[in-house]
Design an enzyme around this catalytic site. Structure first.
Site, PDB file in Angstrom:
ATOM      1  N   ARG A 126      -4.685  -6.596 -11.222  1.00 45.66           N
ATOM      2  CA  ARG A 126      -5.649  -7.264 -10.335  1.00 45.66           C
ATOM      3  C   ARG A 126      -6.976  -6.507 -10.425  1.00 45.66           C
ATOM      4  O   ARG A 126      -7.010  -5.295 -10.247  1.00 45.66           O
ATOM      5  CB  ARG A 126      -5.146  -7.227  -8.886  1.00 45.66           C
ATOM      6  CG  ARG A 126      -6.177  -7.749  -7.884  1.00 45.66           C
ATOM      7  CD  ARG A 126      -5.796  -7.425  -6.447  1.00 45.66           C
ATOM      8  NE  ARG A 126      -4.519  -8.002  -6.074  1.00 45.66           N
ATOM      9  CZ  ARG A 126      -3.795  -7.551  -5.037  1.00 45.66           C
ATOM     10  NH1 ARG A 126      -4.228  -6.556  -4.298  1.00 45.66           N
ATOM     11  NH2 ARG A 126      -2.642  -8.110  -4.749  1.00 45.66           N
ATOM     12  N   ARG A 165     -11.928  -2.578   7.364  1.00 44.53           N
ATOM     13  CA  ARG A 165     -12.666  -3.317   6.331  1.00 44.53           C
ATOM     14  C   ARG A 165     -14.161  -3.277   6.641  1.00 44.53           C
ATOM     15  O   ARG A 165     -14.988  -3.105   5.766  1.00 44.53           O
ATOM     16  CB  ARG A 165     -12.213  -4.783   6.276  1.00 44.53           C
ATOM     17  CG  ARG A 165     -10.796  -5.033   5.797  1.00 44.53           C
ATOM     18  CD  ARG A 165     -10.573  -4.737   4.333  1.00 44.53           C
ATOM     19  NE  ARG A 165     -10.284  -3.365   4.025  1.00 44.53           N
ATOM     20  CZ  ARG A 165      -9.110  -2.754   4.255  1.00 44.53           C
ATOM     21  NH1 ARG A 165      -8.115  -3.393   4.799  1.00 44.53           N
ATOM     22  NH2 ARG A 165      -8.947  -1.486   3.933  1.00 44.53           N
ATOM     23  N   GLY A 221     -13.643  -3.583  -5.002  1.00 37.75           N
ATOM     24  CA  GLY A 221     -13.338  -2.329  -4.300  1.00 37.75           C
ATOM     25  C   GLY A 221     -13.888  -2.386  -2.886  1.00 37.75           C
ATOM     26  O   GLY A 221     -15.014  -2.843  -2.683  1.00 37.75           O
ATOM     27  N   LYS A 274       0.865  -1.192   0.000  1.00 35.53           N
ATOM     28  CA  LYS A 274       0.000   0.000   0.000  1.00 35.53           C
ATOM     29  C   LYS A 274       0.892   1.229   0.000  1.00 35.53           C
ATOM     30  O   LYS A 274       1.695   1.427   0.916  1.00 35.53           O
ATOM     31  CB  LYS A 274      -0.879   0.019   1.245  1.00 35.53           C
ATOM     32  CG  LYS A 274      -2.038  -0.937   1.175  1.00 35.53           C
ATOM     33  CD  LYS A 274      -2.986  -0.760   2.333  1.00 35.53           C
ATOM     34  CE  LYS A 274      -4.227  -1.631   2.137  1.00 35.53           C
ATOM     35  NZ  LYS A 274      -3.945  -3.031   1.806  1.00 35.53           N
ATOM     36  N   THR A 332     -11.625 -12.122  -6.526  1.00 34.91           N
ATOM     37  CA  THR A 332     -13.015 -12.134  -6.049  1.00 34.91           C
ATOM     38  C   THR A 332     -13.324 -13.482  -5.426  1.00 34.91           C
ATOM     39  O   THR A 332     -12.703 -14.487  -5.771  1.00 34.91           O
ATOM     40  CB  THR A 332     -14.003 -11.850  -7.218  1.00 34.91           C
ATOM     41  OG1 THR A 332     -15.331 -11.840  -6.700  1.00 34.91           O
ATOM     42  CG2 THR A 332     -13.904 -12.867  -8.336  1.00 34.91           C
ATOM     43  N   HIS A 333     -14.305 -13.468  -4.493  1.00 37.98           N
ATOM     44  CA  HIS A 333     -14.803 -14.727  -3.920  1.00 37.98           C
ATOM     45  C   HIS A 333     -16.161 -15.057  -4.497  1.00 37.98           C
ATOM     46  O   HIS A 333     -16.797 -16.023  -4.104  1.00 37.98           O
ATOM     47  CB  HIS A 333     -14.922 -14.589  -2.401  1.00 37.98           C
ATOM     48  CG  HIS A 333     -13.692 -14.023  -1.782  1.00 37.98           C
ATOM     49  ND1 HIS A 333     -13.522 -12.677  -1.570  1.00 37.98           N
ATOM     50  CD2 HIS A 333     -12.550 -14.621  -1.377  1.00 37.98           C
ATOM     51  CE1 HIS A 333     -12.325 -12.459  -1.055  1.00 37.98           C
ATOM     52  NE2 HIS A 333     -11.708 -13.615  -0.929  1.00 37.98           N
ATOM     53  N   ASP A 338      -1.379  -2.240  -4.100  1.00 35.93           N
ATOM     54  CA  ASP A 338      -2.785  -2.233  -3.708  1.00 35.93           C
ATOM     55  C   ASP A 338      -3.401  -0.893  -4.084  1.00 35.93           C
ATOM     56  O   ASP A 338      -2.705   0.123  -4.148  1.00 35.93           O
ATOM     57  CB  ASP A 338      -2.919  -2.405  -2.182  1.00 35.93           C
ATOM     58  CG  ASP A 338      -2.727  -3.848  -1.734  1.00 35.93           C
ATOM     59  OD1 ASP A 338      -2.727  -4.751  -2.588  1.00 35.93           O
ATOM     60  OD2 ASP A 338      -2.586  -4.060  -0.507  1.00 35.93           O
TER      61      ASP A 338
HETATM   62  C1  LIG Z   1      -6.642 -10.815  -3.499  1.00 35.04           C
HETATM   63  C2  LIG Z   1      -7.463  -9.620  -3.181  1.00 35.04           C
HETATM   64  C3  LIG Z   1      -6.885  -8.377  -3.186  1.00 35.04           C
HETATM   65  C4  LIG Z   1      -7.653  -7.244  -2.942  1.00 35.04           C
HETATM   66  N1  LIG Z   1      -7.062  -6.013  -3.032  1.00 35.04           N
HETATM   67  C5  LIG Z   1      -7.845  -4.921  -2.917  1.00 35.04           C
HETATM   68  C6  LIG Z   1      -7.320  -3.624  -3.148  1.00 35.04           C
HETATM   69  O1  LIG Z   1      -6.129  -3.437  -3.442  1.00 35.04           O
HETATM   70  N2  LIG Z   1      -8.141  -2.561  -3.031  1.00 35.04           N
HETATM   71  C7  LIG Z   1      -9.477  -2.711  -2.706  1.00 35.04           C
HETATM   72  O2  LIG Z   1     -10.203  -1.710  -2.641  1.00 35.04           O
HETATM   73  N3  LIG Z   1      -9.995  -3.938  -2.459  1.00 35.04           N
HETATM   74  C8  LIG Z   1      -9.226  -5.026  -2.556  1.00 35.04           C
HETATM   75  N4  LIG Z   1      -9.769  -6.258  -2.333  1.00 35.04           N
HETATM   76  C9  LIG Z   1     -11.121  -6.377  -1.722  1.00 35.04           C
HETATM   77  C10 LIG Z   1     -12.220  -6.403  -2.752  1.00 35.04           C
HETATM   78  O3  LIG Z   1     -12.311  -5.136  -3.370  1.00 35.04           O
HETATM   79  C11 LIG Z   1     -13.588  -6.750  -2.126  1.00 35.04           C
HETATM   80  O4  LIG Z   1     -13.915  -5.824  -1.131  1.00 35.04           O
HETATM   81  C12 LIG Z   1     -13.632  -8.136  -1.514  1.00 35.04           C
HETATM   82  O5  LIG Z   1     -12.899  -9.067  -2.252  1.00 35.04           O
HETATM   83  C13 LIG Z   1     -15.077  -8.627  -1.466  1.00 35.04           C
HETATM   84  O6  LIG Z   1     -15.623  -8.696  -2.783  1.00 35.04           O
HETATM   85  P1  LIG Z   1     -15.942 -10.067  -3.550  1.00 35.04           P
HETATM   86  O7  LIG Z   1     -15.607  -9.867  -4.990  1.00 35.04           O
HETATM   87  O8  LIG Z   1     -15.223 -11.178  -2.924  1.00 35.04           O
HETATM   88  O9  LIG Z   1     -17.513 -10.235  -3.483  1.00 35.04           O
HETATM   89  P2  LIG Z   1     -18.619  -9.969  -2.349  1.00 35.04           P
HETATM   90  O10 LIG Z   1     -19.570  -9.000  -2.986  1.00 35.04           O
HETATM   91  O11 LIG Z   1     -18.059  -9.688  -1.011  1.00 35.04           O
HETATM   92  O12 LIG Z   1     -19.292 -11.388  -2.286  1.00 35.04           O
HETATM   93  C14 LIG Z   1     -19.967 -11.887  -3.445  1.00 35.04           C
HETATM   94  C15 LIG Z   1     -20.361 -13.330  -3.227  1.00 35.04           C
HETATM   95  O13 LIG Z   1     -19.191 -14.120  -3.008  1.00 35.04           O
HETATM   96  C16 LIG Z   1     -19.508 -15.190  -2.104  1.00 35.04           C
HETATM   97  N5  LIG Z   1     -18.710 -15.061  -0.912  1.00 35.04           N
HETATM   98  C17 LIG Z   1     -18.038 -13.986  -0.486  1.00 35.04           C
HETATM   99  N6  LIG Z   1     -17.394 -14.258   0.654  1.00 35.04           N
HETATM  100  C18 LIG Z   1     -17.688 -15.520   0.980  1.00 35.04           C
HETATM  101  C19 LIG Z   1     -17.341 -16.365   2.041  1.00 35.04           C
HETATM  102  N7  LIG Z   1     -16.556 -15.940   3.009  1.00 35.04           N
HETATM  103  N8  LIG Z   1     -17.799 -17.623   2.067  1.00 35.04           N
HETATM  104  C20 LIG Z   1     -18.609 -18.074   1.078  1.00 35.04           C
HETATM  105  N9  LIG Z   1     -18.977 -17.292   0.021  1.00 35.04           N
HETATM  106  C21 LIG Z   1     -18.521 -16.051  -0.013  1.00 35.04           C
HETATM  107  C22 LIG Z   1     -20.980 -15.047  -1.770  1.00 35.04           C
HETATM  108  O14 LIG Z   1     -21.709 -15.832  -2.691  1.00 35.04           O
HETATM  109  C23 LIG Z   1     -21.226 -13.576  -2.028  1.00 35.04           C
HETATM  110  O15 LIG Z   1     -22.565 -13.278  -2.296  1.00 35.04           O
HETATM  111  C24 LIG Z   1      -9.031  -7.398  -2.620  1.00 35.04           C
HETATM  112  C25 LIG Z   1      -9.618  -8.652  -2.624  1.00 35.04           C
HETATM  113  C26 LIG Z   1      -8.869  -9.763  -2.912  1.00 35.04           C
HETATM  114  C27 LIG Z   1      -9.548 -11.095  -2.957  1.00 35.04           C
END
Ligand SMILES: Cc1cc2nc3c(=O)[nH]c(=O)nc-3n(C[C@H](O)[C@H](O)[C@H](O)COP(=O)(O)OP(=O)(O)OC[C@H]3O[C@@H](n4cnc5c(N)ncnc54)[C@H](O)[C@@H]3O)c2cc1C
Length: 329
Positions: A205, A310, A209, A121, A247-248, A155
């Site tokens: 990446r 967070r 957000g 960062k 993303t998850h 980041d």
């Molecule tokens: C490797 C990495 C680096 C990142 N770097 C940055 C960065 O530099 N700057 C920044 O602003 N953000 C960063 N982020 C955070 C990112 O922006 C999101 O806030 C965060 O990843 C949550 O978004 P999501 O895409 O996982 O979906 P979400 O909208 O949180 O979740 C969408 C769906 O994913 C599934 N899901 C999510 N979590 C779970 C769980 N724990 N168990 C089961 N299912 C789940 C569910 O079905 C959910 O409805 C990063 C994330 C990752 C993974």
């Protein structure tokens, strides 16, 4: 050739919470994040230890190395984040730089590069008060990573830092072209940034957000953010760079897999990324499918701020962390 579909169906909605309740929750979490009394309470609660252990590798460099060793043994790639941001003195910024230099030396000595890289960062390196210092520190980390045979990803923080971060990225890439960028799908500008950064060798990446942003610069609804993510993913996956899909979200992961087939991208030409402790079984599945799956591993003693910020930046993360505690899928 016909392009891939550019839309994603509206997400199924969970229970509806009022805007007012969300705002209240956010201000409560923000207040808690500034209170040393609450910090002491949270730090000593048994539930907290489980949360921290699940999402943060530990306080020290040795914890970071241990977690990396375990993940790499399971076939995962890793990016390590030394917790802490928004430093306010050059001593703090330089100490952060030195921690990364030490980490990179140890990773290399342990044979953990290039499987492990680092995420940095710029605000932890002085960006908020001295951009030149942040650049110099980032450059020193890029040089050390290069010497260790691995890479650095910058980041992305809140939108007030986007231009500065992309400027510093462009300067770093002159000597260290593998330096990775992060773009946030919730920002309205990001499609255009994806086009700019989809050139040969460009590691980008893509995440949704994590900061609280105003409507003037960012999409506010889940559906709009998801659609933007898909548009950006299409640009990156059809481009010449190296997309890193962070993303998850099961639907976005499935779309990523689909676009890899559509654009004939072999598993060495893009990767998936997820956070440490979140959906470990899905991470293992992707490894099993032959994809590169990189886990973002935070470590350091500033875990309280990390977890609370967070939550405060996006109260929906309360559910995000809650879900992760009860689910490994
Ligand atoms: C490797 C990495 C680096 C990142 N770097 C940055 C960065 O530099 N700057 C920044 O602003 N953000 C960063 N982020 C955070 C990112 O922006 C999101 O806030 C965060 O990843 C949550 O978004 P999501 O895409 O996982 O979906 P979400 O909208 O949180 O979740 C969408 C769906 O994913 C599934 N899901 C999510 N979590 C779970 C769980 N724990 N168990 C089961 N299912 C789940 C569910 O079905 C959910 O409805 C990063 C994330 C990752 C993974």
């Amino acid at each position: 050739m016909k392009g891939p579909p550019h839309t994603v169906a509206a997400p199924r909605r969970g229970p509806v919470h009022g805007r007012y309740a969300r705002l209240m929750l956010r201000s409560v979490i923000l207040a808690a994040s500034r209170s040393s009394r609450v910090e002491r309470l949270v730090a000593t609660a048994p539930f907290t230890r489980d949360v921290v252990r699940r999402f943060v590798a530990g306080a020290g460099t040795d914890d970071a190395l241990r977690a990396t060793r375990e993940l790499v043994a399971d076939g995962l790639a890793v990016t390590l984040d030394n917790l802490g941001e928004d430093t306010v003195t050059s001593d703090q910024a330089n100490a952060t730089r030195d921690e990364y230099l030490k980490l990179l030396r140890l990773l290399s000595a342990a044979g953990l590069t290039p499987a492990a890289e680092v995420s940095v960062k710029l605000s932890a390196l002085g960006q908020k008060f001295d951009e030149q210092l942040a650049y110099d520190n980032a450059r020193a980390i890029c040089a050390a990573a290069d010497g260790a045979g691995t890479t650095v990803t910058l980041d992305m923080e809140d939108h007030t830092t986007t231009d500065s971060t992309l400027d510093i990225l462009a300067k770093l890439r002159k000597d260290y072209p593998s330096t990775g960028a992060v773009l946030q799908a919730y920002l309205r500008r990001t499609e255009s940034d994806c086009r700019e950064l989809a050139g040969p060798g460009s590691r980008v990446r893509l995440c949704k957000g994590a900061y609280k942003e105003p409507e003037s610069v960012a999409y506010q609804s889940t559906g709009e953010v998801d659609k933007s993510y898909v548009r950006c993913l299409n640009i990156l996956m059809s481009g010449d760079g190296y997309p890193m899909l962070a993303t998850h979200d099961p639907r976005l992961i499935a779309i990523g897999e689909d676009r890899a087939r559509w654009f004939d991208r072999s598993p060495d030409r893009f990767e998936f990324q997820m956070l440490y402790g979140i959906r470990p079984e899905e991470q293992a599945r992707l490894v099993g499918e032959g994809y590169t799956m990189r886990t973002y591993v935070p470590y350091g003693d500033e875990w309280y701020g990390y977890l609370m910020r967070r939550l405060a930046e996006r109260p929906a993360n309360l559910a995000f962390f809650g879900r992760a505690l009860i689910s490994k899928k």
